[in-house]
Design a protein around this motif. Structure first.
Motif, PDB file in Angstrom:
ATOM      1  N   CYS A   1       0.872  -1.339   0.015  1.00 68.93           N
ATOM      2  CA  CYS A   1      -0.018  -0.336  -0.027  1.00 68.93           C
ATOM      3  C   CYS A   1       0.694   1.166  -0.054  1.00 68.93           C
ATOM      4  N   ASP A   2       1.585   1.218   0.624  1.00 65.15           N
ATOM      5  CA  ASP A   2       2.926   2.450   1.128  1.00 65.15           C
ATOM      6  C   ASP A   2       3.458   2.699  -0.726  1.00 65.15           C
ATOM      7  N   ALA A   3       3.395   1.357  -1.144  1.00 64.88           N
ATOM      8  CA  ALA A   3       4.839   1.890  -2.243  1.00 64.88           C
ATOM      9  C   ALA A   3       3.822   1.632  -3.563  1.00 64.88           C
ATOM     10  N   SER A   4       2.229   1.732  -3.347  1.00 59.28           N
ATOM     11  CA  SER A   4       1.601   1.813  -4.216  1.00 59.28           C
ATOM     12  C   SER A   4       0.943   3.760  -4.524  1.00 59.28           C
ATOM     13  N   GLY A   5       1.111   4.424  -3.296  1.00 58.31           N
ATOM     14  CA  GLY A   5       1.463   6.011  -3.280  1.00 58.31           C
ATOM     15  C   GLY A   5       0.198   6.280  -3.382  1.00 58.31           C
ATOM     16  N   GLY A   6      -0.835   5.481  -2.387  1.00 54.24           N
ATOM     17  CA  GLY A   6      -2.238   6.321  -2.053  1.00 54.24           C
ATOM     18  C   GLY A   6      -2.982   5.058  -2.227  1.00 54.24           C
ATOM     19  N   LEU A   7      -2.580   3.669  -2.240  1.00 57.14           N
ATOM     20  CA  LEU A   7      -4.045   2.853  -1.931  1.00 57.14           C
ATOM     21  C   LEU A   7      -3.819   2.047  -0.410  1.00 57.14           C
TER      22      LEU A   7
END
Length: 181
Positions: A61-67
């Motif tokens: 989630c953190d790596a997705s930038g906003g999920l």
């Protein structure tokens, strides 16, 4: 679960509940699934769950930038002996396993599975590529404002947020002094 057994010395045999210790010492990884999905360009992200499934999902989630993410707690493969219990006085038809079981499953780590994020348009193809049991569809990504939560696939009102599980898994280099924990 296996690491806890090893740390407490509860490894008199590698059968029954002690098989968790065996799986910790001798992990088994399906080496065909990841490359098969990557070769076909069917996944958008992947991470191993050796530090705990919750930690892995939070990192994705953190790596997705906003999920955020919603995980169906009743669809997570759980080893027999952990859930359902052998005891007949426990309701195994509840929407979600009890909190202590969820903590072991989501925060334990050491099981060395891979978690893949599959775009919705590829989901049916991905599930058809590998026989039942090799992949399990456990949830879906959501807008960040919906948070990271575990819910029943049967009842969306039966849910809890990741924070309710407490410790979310192993954190590398988390000490202020740089020591591993």
């Amino acid at each position: 679960m296996g690491l806890s057994q090893l740390l407490t010395g509860n490894t008199s045999s590698m059968e029954g509940e002690n098989r968790f210790s065996y799986l910790c010492l001798f992990p088994s990884v399906d080496k065909e699934v990841g490359p098969g999905l990557l070769e076909r360009n069917l996944v958008s992200a992947s991470c191993d769950s050796s530090d705990g499934l919750l930690r892995t999902l939070e990192e994705l989630c953190d790596a997705s930038g906003g999920l955020g993410v919603t995980v169906w707690g009743d669809r997570i493969p759980i080893s027999h002996g952990l859930w359902p219990p052998d005891s007949s006085d426990v309701d195994i038809h509840r929407p979600l396993p009890p909190l202590d079981v969820l903590q072991n499953v989501f925060c334990g780590g050491e099981e060395f599975h891979h978690v893949f994020c599959v775009p919705p348009e590829h989901l049916d193809e991905v599930l058809s590529l590998f026989p039942q049991g090799r992949l399990t569809h456990i949830g879906f990504m959501t807008p960040r404002e919906k948070g990271c939560r575990i819910q029943s696939s049967q009842d969306e009102n039966c849910s809890l947020f990741f924070e309710q599980l407490g410790d979310t898994g192993f954190t590398h280099f988390s000490g202020r002094d740089g020591n591993c924990t």
